[in-house]
Design a protein around this motif. Structure first.
Motif, PDB file in Angstrom:
ATOM      1  N   LYS A   1      -5.965  -2.055  12.649  1.00  0.00           N
ATOM      2  CA  LYS A   1      -7.146  -2.482  11.883  1.00  0.00           C
ATOM      3  C   LYS A   1      -7.895  -3.593  12.605  1.00  0.00           C
ATOM      4  O   LYS A   1      -9.131  -3.587  12.675  1.00  0.00           O
ATOM      5  CB  LYS A   1      -6.720  -2.939  10.485  1.00  0.00           C
ATOM      6  N   ALA A   2      -7.136  -4.547  13.163  1.00  0.00           N
ATOM      7  CA  ALA A   2      -7.781  -5.638  13.901  1.00  0.00           C
ATOM      8  C   ALA A   2      -8.451  -5.117  15.164  1.00  0.00           C
ATOM      9  O   ALA A   2      -9.537  -5.563  15.533  1.00  0.00           O
ATOM     10  CB  ALA A   2      -6.747  -6.708  14.241  1.00  0.00           C
ATOM     11  N   GLN A   3      -7.825  -4.140  15.828  1.00  0.00           N
ATOM     12  CA  GLN A   3      -8.410  -3.571  17.039  1.00  0.00           C
ATOM     13  C   GLN A   3      -9.696  -2.821  16.732  1.00  0.00           C
ATOM     14  O   GLN A   3     -10.665  -2.893  17.496  1.00  0.00           O
ATOM     15  CB  GLN A   3      -7.401  -2.642  17.717  1.00  0.00           C
TER      16      GLN A   3
ATOM     17  N   SER B   1     -11.879  -3.469  14.678  1.00  0.00           N
ATOM     18  CA  SER B   1     -12.991  -4.398  14.499  1.00  0.00           C
ATOM     19  C   SER B   1     -13.345  -5.119  15.796  1.00  0.00           C
ATOM     20  O   SER B   1     -14.276  -5.915  15.826  1.00  0.00           O
ATOM     21  CB  SER B   1     -12.645  -5.427  13.415  1.00  0.00           C
ATOM     22  N   GLN B   2     -12.595  -4.817  16.873  1.00  0.00           N
ATOM     23  CA  GLN B   2     -12.829  -5.470  18.162  1.00  0.00           C
ATOM     24  C   GLN B   2     -13.210  -4.452  19.240  1.00  0.00           C
ATOM     25  O   GLN B   2     -12.849  -4.592  20.411  1.00  0.00           O
ATOM     26  CB  GLN B   2     -11.589  -6.263  18.586  1.00  0.00           C
ATOM     27  N   VAL B   3     -13.891  -3.410  18.845  1.00  0.00           N
ATOM     28  CA  VAL B   3     -14.391  -2.379  19.767  1.00  0.00           C
ATOM     29  C   VAL B   3     -13.251  -1.732  20.559  1.00  0.00           C
ATOM     30  O   VAL B   3     -13.361  -1.491  21.760  1.00  0.00           O
ATOM     31  CB  VAL B   3     -15.456  -2.952  20.732  1.00  0.00           C
ATOM     32  N   ILE B   4     -12.151  -1.492  19.871  1.00  0.00           N
ATOM     33  CA  ILE B   4     -11.068  -0.675  20.413  1.00  0.00           C
ATOM     34  C   ILE B   4     -10.879   0.486  19.456  1.00  0.00           C
ATOM     35  O   ILE B   4     -10.939   0.315  18.235  1.00  0.00           O
ATOM     36  CB  ILE B   4      -9.760  -1.483  20.550  1.00  0.00           C
ATOM     37  N   GLU B   5     -10.684   1.668  20.002  1.00  0.00           N
ATOM     38  CA  GLU B   5     -10.537   2.859  19.166  1.00  0.00           C
ATOM     39  C   GLU B   5      -9.052   3.223  19.069  1.00  0.00           C
ATOM     40  O   GLU B   5      -8.500   3.836  19.979  1.00  0.00           O
ATOM     41  CB  GLU B   5     -11.331   4.019  19.764  1.00  0.00           C
ATOM     42  N   PRO B   6      -8.386   2.848  17.949  1.00  0.00           N
ATOM     43  CA  PRO B   6      -6.963   3.147  17.825  1.00  0.00           C
ATOM     44  C   PRO B   6      -6.709   4.451  17.067  1.00  0.00           C
ATOM     45  O   PRO B   6      -7.454   4.810  16.143  1.00  0.00           O
ATOM     46  CB  PRO B   6      -6.438   1.954  17.013  1.00  0.00           C
ATOM     47  N   THR B   7      -5.662   5.133  17.450  1.00  0.00           N
ATOM     48  CA  THR B   7      -5.169   6.292  16.715  1.00  0.00           C
ATOM     49  C   THR B   7      -3.660   6.136  16.574  1.00  0.00           C
ATOM     50  O   THR B   7      -2.987   5.776  17.542  1.00  0.00           O
ATOM     51  CB  THR B   7      -5.477   7.613  17.439  1.00  0.00           C
ATOM     52  N   ILE B   8      -3.153   6.392  15.384  1.00  0.00           N
ATOM     53  CA  ILE B   8      -1.707   6.394  15.162  1.00  0.00           C
ATOM     54  C   ILE B   8      -1.212   7.818  15.323  1.00  0.00           C
ATOM     55  O   ILE B   8      -1.791   8.751  14.776  1.00  0.00           O
ATOM     56  CB  ILE B   8      -1.356   5.887  13.749  1.00  0.00           C
ATOM     57  N   ALA B   9      -0.125   7.999  16.061  1.00  0.00           N
ATOM     58  CA  ALA B   9       0.441   9.334  16.254  1.00  0.00           C
ATOM     59  C   ALA B   9       1.924   9.308  15.901  1.00  0.00           C
ATOM     60  O   ALA B   9       2.682   8.486  16.419  1.00  0.00           O
ATOM     61  CB  ALA B   9       0.250   9.795  17.696  1.00  0.00           C
ATOM     62  N   ILE B  10       2.303  10.191  14.994  1.00  0.00           N
ATOM     63  CA  ILE B  10       3.720  10.357  14.642  1.00  0.00           C
ATOM     64  C   ILE B  10       4.021  11.843  14.554  1.00  0.00           C
ATOM     65  O   ILE B  10       3.116  12.666  14.414  1.00  0.00           O
ATOM     66  CB  ILE B  10       4.074   9.686  13.299  1.00  0.00           C
ATOM     67  N   HIS B  11       5.285  12.174  14.645  1.00  0.00           N
ATOM     68  CA  HIS B  11       5.719  13.557  14.433  1.00  0.00           C
ATOM     69  C   HIS B  11       6.187  13.719  12.994  1.00  0.00           C
ATOM     70  O   HIS B  11       6.782  12.798  12.421  1.00  0.00           O
ATOM     71  CB  HIS B  11       6.854  13.925  15.389  1.00  0.00           C
TER      72      HIS B  11
ATOM     73  N   GLN C   1      -6.084   9.771   7.344  1.00  0.00           N
ATOM     74  CA  GLN C   1      -6.592   8.404   7.480  1.00  0.00           C
ATOM     75  C   GLN C   1      -5.822   7.527   6.516  1.00  0.00           C
ATOM     76  O   GLN C   1      -5.508   7.934   5.393  1.00  0.00           O
ATOM     77  CB  GLN C   1      -8.093   8.323   7.170  1.00  0.00           C
ATOM     78  N   TYR C   2      -5.493   6.318   6.983  1.00  0.00           N
ATOM     79  CA  TYR C   2      -4.877   5.350   6.093  1.00  0.00           C
ATOM     80  C   TYR C   2      -5.645   4.044   6.228  1.00  0.00           C
ATOM     81  O   TYR C   2      -5.654   3.434   7.304  1.00  0.00           O
ATOM     82  CB  TYR C   2      -3.396   5.136   6.421  1.00  0.00           C
ATOM     83  N   GLU C   3      -6.339   3.679   5.179  1.00  0.00           N
ATOM     84  CA  GLU C   3      -7.183   2.481   5.169  1.00  0.00           C
ATOM     85  C   GLU C   3      -8.119   2.446   6.382  1.00  0.00           C
ATOM     86  O   GLU C   3      -8.284   1.432   7.045  1.00  0.00           O
ATOM     87  CB  GLU C   3      -6.325   1.210   5.105  1.00  0.00           C
ATOM     88  N   GLY C   4      -8.711   3.607   6.652  1.00  0.00           N
ATOM     89  CA  GLY C   4      -9.710   3.698   7.702  1.00  0.00           C
ATOM     90  C   GLY C   4      -9.175   3.945   9.096  1.00  0.00           C
ATOM     91  O   GLY C   4      -9.955   4.137  10.036  1.00  0.00           O
ATOM     92  N   ILE C   5      -7.858   3.949   9.266  1.00  0.00           N
ATOM     93  CA  ILE C   5      -7.251   4.176  10.579  1.00  0.00           C
ATOM     94  C   ILE C   5      -6.829   5.637  10.706  1.00  0.00           C
ATOM     95  O   ILE C   5      -6.088   6.150   9.853  1.00  0.00           O
ATOM     96  CB  ILE C   5      -6.030   3.258  10.793  1.00  0.00           C
ATOM     97  N   PRO C   6      -7.285   6.362  11.751  1.00  0.00           N
ATOM     98  CA  PRO C   6      -6.885   7.763  11.915  1.00  0.00           C
ATOM     99  C   PRO C   6      -5.409   7.893  12.250  1.00  0.00           C
ATOM    100  O   PRO C   6      -4.879   7.153  13.077  1.00  0.00           O
ATOM    101  CB  PRO C   6      -7.761   8.251  13.071  1.00  0.00           C
TER     102      PRO C   6
END
Length: 446
Positions: free
Chosen positions: A28-30, A32-42, A55-60
């Motif tokens: 979430k902090a990233q 807002s700092q012009v970093i594009e994060p993605t969470i990946a799990i199996h 999406q969880y609270e705006g994070i893919p």
């Protein structure tokens, strides 16, 4: 724009823990700092999460198909399942600059690292828990005493055999004579004991390859840095990035909350999962040893009270009005609740790396009474913003709580010694600098 894929193995809302909260707060902090994060799990073996994009609270969040072949001892100790479906496709789709491992295990493994390296990504591994460099996943020798974490084939074999219940007089012999032809993945009880040394070797080999593939290891505590250096991580690959609390607004400590005054009960909070290594039983034993006339209330905030350990503890405190019913709250709700407490107890028996709970407590204006151990002792200044006690020593913890209950001035002095903790925005900025450094290194070597 920097694109990063985080691999935490498990994630919110399906799994709640320090690693998951850290990863989510960082992402979430990233964002807002012009970093594009993605969470990946199996997807887990129970199919708890549906495969696809969430999406969880705006994070893919990308849920990939389940890992294949994860249940064998060879896969678990070698951190090497048969296949990691969907990960290479995700790399091709996202073209990440960085793959950030939030764990190293069979869930975030060598297959992922090899694929990320082949795709030209920078690889970062954050050391979150003691178990990442321990075959027992706890850094507790024979499941009891804190270990220095040095990977040693003979000692790790003795430790594993002890945890398996092999008598001390047999341990040395079994460790020396080898597997007697038993395959590592045997389900035979004798065969499992005879092949412990082989599993330790697999684990050591996995760590050696991990060290060769990872570009940077980030650690939250000094003891973690020392541990990784001891186990062969080159100094130039180590980066200290201390953790931060997940709030973005001014700390709750700045708000007015209800605090202990003369005659009112000392309100004690425990935040964390119901797990033996968290030392919940030490807190309960300490409070139960105090006279009923001493005003004290204990609130429990965290998951896993339905597991055997939690059920046993709930049975112990049933009918004792000093203990409140355990609750599990969202991080934002937790901070508001903590503001009404007087002190947070962190009685861990293992080496914490952050830990986030200390930062949350400080942000809420609560002094910490914690084990004189690992990351807790690095964050809490004894007598300034909290009190430290010998790990596992319920009597010493009880003395700390008695002093706080009897001496409101002591509590107020400790509260006044709390300094505003760093935030996850600070962590994200330092991570961004690290990512850029790796991207520049990759450009130079391309």
């Amino acid at each position: 724009m920097i694109t990063v894929i985080h691999l935490p193995v498990s994630y919110l809302p399906w799994t709640v823990g320090g690693k998951e909260i850290f990863t989510h707060s960082l992402a979430k902090a990233q964002a807002s700092q012009v970093i594009e994060p993605t969470i990946a799990i199996h997807q887990d073996r129970n199919g708890t999460q549906s495969i696809g994009t969430h999406q969880y609270e705006g994070i893919p969040v990308e849920v990939m198909p389940s890992l294949m072949g994860t249940t064998t001892r060879r896969a678990v100790y070698g951190c090497l399942p048969d296949a990691a479906p969907g990960f290479e496709q995700l790399l091709q789709q996202k073209h990440p600059n960085i793959v950030h491992f939030q764990d190293f295990s069979v869930g975030a493994n060598l297959l992922h690292m090899r694929a990320a390296k082949a795709a030209g990504c920078g690889i970062v591994l954050t050391y979150h828990s003691p178990g990442q460099v321990c075959t027992q996943r706890s850094l507790l020798y024979r499941g009891q005493s804190v270990c220095d974490g040095r990977l040693d084939e003979q000692r790790c074999t003795r430790c594993r055999l002890g945890v398996l219940g092999v008598p001390e007089w047999l341990v040395s012999g079994i460790g020396r004579i080898g597997s007697l032809g038993f395959p590592v993945d045997t389900k035979n009880r004798l065969g499992r004991a005879m092949t412990v040394r082989a599993t330790v070797q697999l684990f050591q080999q996995a760590w050696e390859e991990c060290i060769s593939l990872v570009d940077r290891f980030t650690v939250h505590a000094d003891w973690c840095a020392e541990l990784l250096l001891t186990n062969g991580v080159p100094p130039e690959k180590l980066v200290m990035v201390r953790s931060g609390w997940h709030g973005t607004a001014a700390p709750v400590a700045d708000q007015e909350g209800s605090r202990q005054s003369h005659g009112e009960p000392l309100r004690v909070a425990f935040v964390g999962r119901a797990d033996p290594v968290k030392g919940l039983h030490v807190l309960i034993d300490a409070v139960r040893s105090l006279p009923q006339s001493l005003p004290i209330e204990v609130g429990f905030f965290g998951p896993y009270w339905s597991e055997a350990y939690g059920v046993g503890l709930a049975r112990q405190v049933r009918g004792d009005g000093r203990f409140q019913t355990p609750e599990q709250l969202a991080p934002t709700d937790l901070m508001q609740r903590l503001a009404a407490y007087d002190v947070c107890v962190v009685p861990s028996l293992w080496l914490e790396t952050g830990p986030l709970v200390v930062l949350e407590a400080f942000a809420a204006g609560l002094p910490v009474v914690g084990s004189r151990l690992g990351g807790i002792a690095e964050l809490v200044s004894d007598g300034q913003d909290g009190l430290l006690f010998e790990p596992g020593n319920a009597a010493e913890l009880a003395t700390c709580l008695r002093h706080l209950a009897d001496e409101p001035a002591l509590l107020e002095r400790l509260r006044s010694g709390i300094r505003q903790p760093r935030t996850m925005a600070d962590v994200a900025r330092e991570m961004a600098d690290l990512y850029r450094e790796l991207i520049d290194e990759g450009t130079q070597t391309a």
